[in-house]
Design a protein around this motif. Structure first.
Motif, PDB file in Angstrom:
ATOM      1  N   GLY A  21       0.809  -1.215   0.000  1.00  0.00           N
ATOM      2  CA  GLY A  21       0.000   0.000   0.000  1.00  0.00           C
ATOM      3  C   GLY A  21       0.839   1.261   0.000  1.00  0.00           C
ATOM      4  O   GLY A  21       0.553   2.213  -0.739  1.00  0.00           O
ATOM      5  N   THR A  22       1.895   1.286   0.808  1.00  0.00           N
ATOM      6  CA  THR A  22       2.732   2.491   0.865  1.00  0.00           C
ATOM      7  C   THR A  22       3.449   2.736  -0.458  1.00  0.00           C
ATOM      8  O   THR A  22       3.556   3.877  -0.908  1.00  0.00           O
ATOM      9  CB  THR A  22       3.756   2.405   2.012  1.00  0.00           C
ATOM     10  N   VAL A  23       3.941   1.668  -1.078  1.00  0.00           N
ATOM     11  CA  VAL A  23       4.635   1.821  -2.363  1.00  0.00           C
ATOM     12  C   VAL A  23       3.665   2.297  -3.443  1.00  0.00           C
ATOM     13  O   VAL A  23       3.969   3.221  -4.213  1.00  0.00           O
ATOM     14  CB  VAL A  23       5.307   0.500  -2.781  1.00  0.00           C
ATOM     15  N   LEU A  24       2.496   1.700  -3.501  1.00  0.00           N
ATOM     16  CA  LEU A  24       1.501   2.125  -4.486  1.00  0.00           C
ATOM     17  C   LEU A  24       1.047   3.554  -4.221  1.00  0.00           C
ATOM     18  O   LEU A  24       0.804   4.325  -5.163  1.00  0.00           O
ATOM     19  CB  LEU A  24       0.301   1.174  -4.456  1.00  0.00           C
ATOM     20  N   GLY A  25       0.953   3.921  -2.937  1.00  0.00           N
ATOM     21  CA  GLY A  25       0.578   5.288  -2.595  1.00  0.00           C
ATOM     22  C   GLY A  25       1.610   6.297  -3.075  1.00  0.00           C
ATOM     23  O   GLY A  25       1.270   7.360  -3.602  1.00  0.00           O
ATOM     24  N   HIS A  26       2.882   5.962  -2.880  1.00  0.00           N
ATOM     25  CA  HIS A  26       3.937   6.865  -3.355  1.00  0.00           C
ATOM     26  C   HIS A  26       3.923   6.952  -4.871  1.00  0.00           C
ATOM     27  O   HIS A  26       4.081   8.046  -5.434  1.00  0.00           O
ATOM     28  CB  HIS A  26       5.306   6.371  -2.882  1.00  0.00           C
ATOM     29  N   ASN A  27       3.749   5.822  -5.532  1.00  0.00           N
ATOM     30  CA  ASN A  27       3.793   5.793  -6.998  1.00  0.00           C
ATOM     31  C   ASN A  27       2.569   6.426  -7.645  1.00  0.00           C
ATOM     32  O   ASN A  27       2.658   6.951  -8.760  1.00  0.00           O
ATOM     33  CB  ASN A  27       3.931   4.355  -7.483  1.00  0.00           C
ATOM     34  N   GLY A  68       8.844   4.621  -5.975  1.00  0.00           N
ATOM     35  CA  GLY A  68       8.681   3.767  -4.801  1.00  0.00           C
ATOM     36  C   GLY A  68       9.930   3.208  -4.169  1.00  0.00           C
ATOM     37  O   GLY A  68       9.842   2.363  -3.272  1.00  0.00           O
ATOM     38  N   LEU A  69      11.120   3.677  -4.568  1.00  0.00           N
ATOM     39  CA  LEU A  69      12.346   3.086  -4.040  1.00  0.00           C
ATOM     40  C   LEU A  69      12.556   3.407  -2.563  1.00  0.00           C
ATOM     41  O   LEU A  69      12.783   2.509  -1.753  1.00  0.00           O
ATOM     42  CB  LEU A  69      13.551   3.544  -4.862  1.00  0.00           C
ATOM     43  N   ALA A  70      12.542   4.683  -2.202  1.00  0.00           N
ATOM     44  CA  ALA A  70      12.799   5.060  -0.807  1.00  0.00           C
ATOM     45  C   ALA A  70      11.696   4.541   0.110  1.00  0.00           C
ATOM     46  O   ALA A  70      11.972   3.998   1.190  1.00  0.00           O
ATOM     47  CB  ALA A  70      12.932   6.572  -0.678  1.00  0.00           C
ATOM     48  N   THR A  71      10.450   4.693  -0.311  1.00  0.00           N
ATOM     49  CA  THR A  71       9.332   4.215   0.505  1.00  0.00           C
ATOM     50  C   THR A  71       9.373   2.700   0.627  1.00  0.00           C
ATOM     51  O   THR A  71       9.169   2.143   1.713  1.00  0.00           O
ATOM     52  CB  THR A  71       7.995   4.665  -0.116  1.00  0.00           C
ATOM     53  N   GLY A  72       9.652   2.024  -0.484  1.00  0.00           N
ATOM     54  CA  GLY A  72       9.769   0.569  -0.449  1.00  0.00           C
ATOM     55  C   GLY A  72      10.919   0.116   0.424  1.00  0.00           C
ATOM     56  O   GLY A  72      10.800  -0.859   1.168  1.00  0.00           O
ATOM     57  N   ALA A  73      12.052   0.828   0.354  1.00  0.00           N
ATOM     58  CA  ALA A  73      13.206   0.461   1.173  1.00  0.00           C
ATOM     59  C   ALA A  73      12.888   0.619   2.660  1.00  0.00           C
ATOM     60  O   ALA A  73      13.261  -0.225   3.482  1.00  0.00           O
ATOM     61  CB  ALA A  73      14.408   1.323   0.800  1.00  0.00           C
ATOM     62  N   GLY A  74      12.191   1.700   2.999  1.00  0.00           N
ATOM     63  CA  GLY A  74      11.792   1.886   4.394  1.00  0.00           C
ATOM     64  C   GLY A  74      10.873   0.781   4.864  1.00  0.00           C
ATOM     65  O   GLY A  74      11.012   0.260   5.976  1.00  0.00           O
TER      66      GLY A  74
END
Length: 236
Positions: free
Chosen positions: A117-123, A141-147
């Motif tokens: 959800g967070t990655v899709l939200g950022h993207n 979504g790289l930074a959010t996905g990494a977190g």
């Protein structure tokens, strides 16, 4: 709240948090300009650098975007395990203790739902859709996905970070490192024989999809090395 409804709520909650456009807000505060009018047009940390010319603001944006993934995922794991120690255990390891039938328990999908959800939200930020009055891709979504991965399974985070930085150092192409990082996620899950490898594969493909067009452009010689300045390279 029970079953798959809870999973859907986790995805939605993660999406709303992931949608927070920190890069847009930071550039507005720092320069008064619109980050989407600079560089690649993305609402991400590197575009903050391209928009402001500041590595300091880049770090602020990177940390803020990383926290969008880290905090909700850690909270979800803590809520499910009931302890701080349990929240630090890689989720794949936790699934292995349940056994092969873990997939039939909806609650065990919640951390994955939050990360996704967070990655899709950022993207695809709903808040940016309201600001710009159109719905379109807003990030990669790289930074959010990494977190999110750091909270979800620190082993995945280390693999993605090491592979991504190594490829950038060798090739000098940020795009090559970003794609390598995305593809290293499912590779790490398979090498670790982790029960959640389908999730890792799906997330790797989601992040790669956001990079696909410019990655193909890089292979055709259209991507500059170390694309860190405004107007150096393509949008997208």
């Amino acid at each position: 709240m029970s079953g798959w409804v809870a999973v859907a709520a986790a995805v939605l909650g993660g999406y709303l948090v992931g949608s927070i456009p920190w890069a847009y807000l930071i550039v507005r505060y720092a320069t008064g300009e619109d980050v989407t009018e600079h560089g690649t047009g993305n609402v991400g940390a590197m575009n903050v650098r391209r928009s402001t010319g500041s590595w300091g603001w880049f770090v602020v944006a990177m940390v803020a975007d990383g926290l969008k993934g880290l905090v909700p995922t850690f909270v979800a794991k803590y809520a499910l395990t009931g302890s701080i120690a349990g929240a630090f255990i890689p989720w794949g390891v936790s699934l292995e203790t349940v056994g092969p039938a873990w997939w039939s328990d909806p609650s065990l999908w919640i951390p994955m739902g939050v990360v996704a959800g967070t990655v899709l939200g950022h993207n695809y930020s709903v808040w940016m859709a309201l600001i710009k009055r159109r719905f379109s891709r807003t990030g990669k979504g790289l930074a959010t996905g990494a977190g999110g991965l750091l909270a979800y399974d620190w082993r995945y985070f280390v693999a993605v970070l090491v592979v991504g930085l190594t490829v950038i150092a060798i090739t000098r192409y940020m795009m090559a490192g970003q794609v390598a990082a995305a593809l290293s996620l499912p590779a790490a899950a398979i090498l670790l024989d982790s029960a959640d490898w389908p999730f890792a594969l799906a997330m790797g493909l989601v992040v790669y999809a956001a990079h696909h067009r410019r990655f193909i452009g890089m292979l055709k010689g259209r991507e500059p090395k170390l694309y860190v300045e405004d107007r150096m390279g393509p949008r997208g």
